[in-house]
Motif scaffolding. Structure first.
Motif, PDB file in Angstrom:
ATOM      1  N   LEU A 183       0.633  -1.021   0.155  1.00 19.90           N
ATOM      2  CA  LEU A 183       0.259  -0.278  -0.009  1.00 19.90           C
ATOM      3  C   LEU A 183       0.934   1.245  -0.057  1.00 19.90           C
ATOM      4  N   SER A 184       0.062   2.499  -0.109  1.00 18.72           N
ATOM      5  CA  SER A 184       1.044   3.827  -0.019  1.00 18.72           C
ATOM      6  C   SER A 184       2.169   3.831   1.408  1.00 18.72           C
ATOM      7  N   ARG A 185       3.072   4.863   0.916  1.00 21.12           N
ATOM      8  CA  ARG A 185       3.816   4.918   2.158  1.00 21.12           C
ATOM      9  C   ARG A 185       3.042   6.418   2.250  1.00 21.12           C
ATOM     10  N   ARG A 186       2.576   7.253   2.049  1.00 15.33           N
ATOM     11  CA  ARG A 186       1.874   8.628   2.271  1.00 15.33           C
ATOM     12  C   ARG A 186       0.426   8.707   1.433  1.00 15.33           C
ATOM     13  N   GLY A 187      -0.032   9.610   3.288  1.00 11.59           N
ATOM     14  CA  GLY A 187      -1.717   9.853   2.772  1.00 11.59           C
ATOM     15  C   GLY A 187      -1.561  11.250   2.747  1.00 11.59           C
ATOM     16  N   VAL A 188      -3.284  11.711   3.475  1.00  9.21           N
ATOM     17  CA  VAL A 188      -3.261  12.401   4.067  1.00  9.21           C
ATOM     18  C   VAL A 188      -3.494  12.308   5.400  1.00  9.21           C
ATOM     19  N   LEU A 189      -3.836  13.044   6.662  1.00  2.00           N
ATOM     20  CA  LEU A 189      -4.673  13.538   7.683  1.00  2.00           C
ATOM     21  C   LEU A 189      -5.709  13.501   7.686  1.00  2.00           C
ATOM     22  N   TRP A 190      -6.378  12.583   8.230  1.00  2.00           N
ATOM     23  CA  TRP A 190      -7.901  12.176   7.877  1.00  2.00           C
ATOM     24  C   TRP A 190      -8.721  12.677   9.412  1.00  2.00           C
ATOM     25  N   SER A 191      -8.261  12.207  10.494  1.00  2.00           N
ATOM     26  CA  SER A 191      -8.305  12.347  12.385  1.00  2.00           C
ATOM     27  C   SER A 191      -7.643  11.768  13.244  1.00  2.00           C
ATOM     28  N   TYR A 192      -6.555  12.795  14.105  1.00  2.00           N
ATOM     29  CA  TYR A 192      -6.281  12.533  14.854  1.00  2.00           C
ATOM     30  C   TYR A 192      -7.270  12.642  16.133  1.00  2.00           C
ATOM     31  N   THR A 193      -6.444  11.978  17.677  1.00  2.00           N
ATOM     32  CA  THR A 193      -6.189  11.953  18.783  1.00  2.00           C
ATOM     33  C   THR A 193      -4.789  11.711  18.995  1.00  2.00           C
ATOM     34  N   GLU A 194      -5.322  12.075  21.138  1.00  2.00           N
ATOM     35  CA  GLU A 194      -3.884  12.169  21.959  1.00  2.00           C
ATOM     36  C   GLU A 194      -4.859  11.371  23.214  1.00  2.00           C
ATOM     37  N   ASN A 195      -3.269  10.032  23.120  1.00  4.52           N
ATOM     38  CA  ASN A 195      -4.032   9.934  24.363  1.00  4.52           C
ATOM     39  C   ASN A 195      -2.884   9.845  25.295  1.00  4.52           C
ATOM     40  N   ARG A 196      -3.671  10.340  26.671  1.00  2.00           N
ATOM     41  CA  ARG A 196      -2.767  11.029  27.724  1.00  2.00           C
ATOM     42  C   ARG A 196      -3.036   9.720  29.064  1.00  2.00           C
ATOM     43  N   TYR A 197      -3.640   8.451  28.812  1.00  2.00           N
ATOM     44  CA  TYR A 197      -3.371   8.060  29.605  1.00  2.00           C
ATOM     45  C   TYR A 197      -2.758   6.579  29.227  1.00  2.00           C
ATOM     46  N   ALA A 198      -2.262   5.934  30.301  1.00  2.00           N
ATOM     47  CA  ALA A 198      -1.828   4.794  29.585  1.00  2.00           C
ATOM     48  C   ALA A 198      -2.692   3.789  29.391  1.00  2.00           C
ATOM     49  N   PRO A 199      -2.363   2.399  29.014  1.00  2.00           N
ATOM     50  CA  PRO A 199      -3.261   1.688  28.185  1.00  2.00           C
ATOM     51  C   PRO A 199      -3.285   0.577  29.791  1.00  2.00           C
ATOM     52  N   PRO A 200      -4.348   0.371  30.155  1.00  2.00           N
ATOM     53  CA  PRO A 200      -4.424  -0.908  31.329  1.00  2.00           C
ATOM     54  C   PRO A 200      -3.735  -2.410  30.805  1.00  2.00           C
ATOM     55  N   PRO A 201      -3.017  -3.355  32.048  1.00  2.00           N
ATOM     56  CA  PRO A 201      -2.473  -4.380  32.019  1.00  2.00           C
ATOM     57  C   PRO A 201      -3.648  -5.486  31.139  1.00  2.00           C
ATOM     58  N   PRO A 202      -3.015  -5.778  29.698  1.00  2.00           N
ATOM     59  CA  PRO A 202      -2.172  -6.546  30.176  1.00  2.00           C
ATOM     60  C   PRO A 202      -1.394  -5.922  28.435  1.00  2.00           C
ATOM     61  N   TYR A 203      -1.644  -4.019  28.023  1.00  2.00           N
ATOM     62  CA  TYR A 203      -0.759  -4.154  27.471  1.00  2.00           C
ATOM     63  C   TYR A 203       0.381  -2.754  27.256  1.00  2.00           C
ATOM     64  N   PRO A 204       1.777  -3.525  26.936  1.00  2.00           N
ATOM     65  CA  PRO A 204       2.535  -2.595  27.492  1.00  2.00           C
ATOM     66  C   PRO A 204       1.827  -1.200  27.166  1.00  2.00           C
ATOM     67  N   SER A 205       2.765  -0.681  28.366  1.00  2.00           N
ATOM     68  CA  SER A 205       3.345   0.800  28.428  1.00  2.00           C
ATOM     69  C   SER A 205       4.442   1.058  28.813  1.00  2.00           C
ATOM     70  N   PRO A 206       5.284   2.273  28.356  1.00  2.00           N
ATOM     71  CA  PRO A 206       6.450   2.158  29.390  1.00  2.00           C
ATOM     72  C   PRO A 206       6.320   3.647  30.585  1.00  2.00           C
ATOM     73  N   ASP A 207       7.092   2.854  31.367  1.00  2.00           N
ATOM     74  CA  ASP A 207       7.596   3.715  32.566  1.00  2.00           C
ATOM     75  C   ASP A 207       8.362   4.422  32.983  1.00  2.00           C
ATOM     76  N   PRO A 208       8.186   6.287  33.310  1.00  2.00           N
ATOM     77  CA  PRO A 208       6.760   6.394  33.086  1.00  2.00           C
ATOM     78  C   PRO A 208       6.758   6.945  31.770  1.00  2.00           C
ATOM     79  N   PHE A 209       4.932   6.992  31.647  1.00  2.00           N
ATOM     80  CA  PHE A 209       4.113   7.535  30.716  1.00  2.00           C
ATOM     81  C   PHE A 209       4.606   8.599  29.932  1.00  2.00           C
ATOM     82  N   GLU A 210       4.071   8.454  28.556  1.00  2.00           N
ATOM     83  CA  GLU A 210       4.171   9.793  28.362  1.00  2.00           C
ATOM     84  C   GLU A 210       3.137   9.916  27.073  1.00  2.00           C
TER      85      GLU A 210
END
Length: 192
Positions: A105-132
């Motif tokens: 598939l294409s390597r390029r495209g246009v930003l259609w939508s976006y959001t920001e995740n401001r909380y660490a995902p709960p276990p069992p999902y990996p999350s860096p410590d400290p969360f950014e």
């Protein structure tokens, strides 16, 4: 075309990850990386070692220059694209096609939508410590029109993004597993 493998048109030169006209499609894992097929042979995915592997096999690969590209499905009957790739069940409700080819598939495209995740995902999902906090982008691919969701590279947050801006594909580390293997994912960055 010789052999019984289903492959994309392209040329393998001197058994290296070199291409003309198409990109390789991964076919299996080896100790040193992912194997992929060209019309004239099989090679090894560049930039991948036993200590760095995709977090999800088969969603992306790299070409001979080390550039990442997504792997999707394309309906043989109506030409509809889908990501992530799958082998059957065309997503087009007007099509009864049941076979999808694996395609780059294409390597390029246009930003259609976006959001920001401001909380660490709960276990069992990996999350860096400290969360950014991190941004997530939905990018409409330039050639196929498919919208692909992915993390945005570190250092780019929602305040840096604007709907309609050009984005390009890259990869980034997601986590290091219990065996010490760095797991990487496809990601988006603002196009240069």
């Amino acid at each position: 075309m010789s052999g019984s493998r289903a492959m994309l048109p392209g040329t393998l030169l001197a058994d290296k990850c070199t291409r003309t006209g198409s990109l390789p499609i991964p076919t299996s894992q080896t100790e040193t990386g992912t194997r992929f097929s060209f019309s004239a042979g099989v090679g090894t995915l560049t930039g991948v070692s036993a200590s760095t592997q995709p977090a999800i096999d088969g969603w992306f690969a790299t070409d001979g220059s080390g550039e990442a590209y997504l792997i999707g499905g394309k309906c043989h009957q109506c030409g509809t694209y889908v990501f992530p790739p799958r082998a059957n069940n065309c997503p087009n409700p007007a099509c009864d096609g049941d076979q999808l080819a694996r395609v780059p598939l294409s390597r390029r495209g246009v930003l259609w939508s976006y959001t920001e995740n401001r909380y660490a995902p709960p276990p069992p999902y990996p999350s860096p410590d400290p969360f950014e906090p991190f941004a997530v982008a939905a990018v409409q691919l330039a050639d196929e029109g498919v919208i692909v969701l992915g993390k945005v590279v570190e250092g780019t947050l929602a305040a840096d993004l604007k709907v309609g801006m050009e984005m390009e594909l890259t990869t980034m580390p997601l986590f290091v597993d219990d065996d010490g293997v760095e797991r990487v994912v496809h990601a988006w960055r603002i196009a240069s």
